[in-house]
Design a protein around this motif. Sequence first.
Motif: not given
Length: 123
Positions: A31-48
Amino acid sequence: QVQLVESGGGFVQAGGSLRLSCVPSGRAASNYAMGWFRQAPGKEREFVAAISAGGGSTNTDSVKGRFTISRDNAKNSIYLQMNSVKPEDTAVYYCAVALSPFPSIRAVDYRYWGQGTQVTVST
């Protein structure tokens, strides 16, 4: 409470493909949206990418045409098909369950997070 388990990460050569899976347990996430995010070394987590409870999806520009998010509510799972991967896709990939049925690009709109799965793309 929802626990999320990601799998499918690993090493892949540039131009190759990977398929990430995420299985929530403890409570249905259909019943909820779901998502993928990623975080590279030295960077902030970002939306995918994210997918609504109804199946509508959105991707960030850098993965458009290469990555596809999908969900199987019968299996209470989401997937991220990654094609034509690039070295800049190297990161830890996290799946998350949103606070609403509607997808969001903002990490603050997601309540539950997995531990992440490492994706490494070599040249």
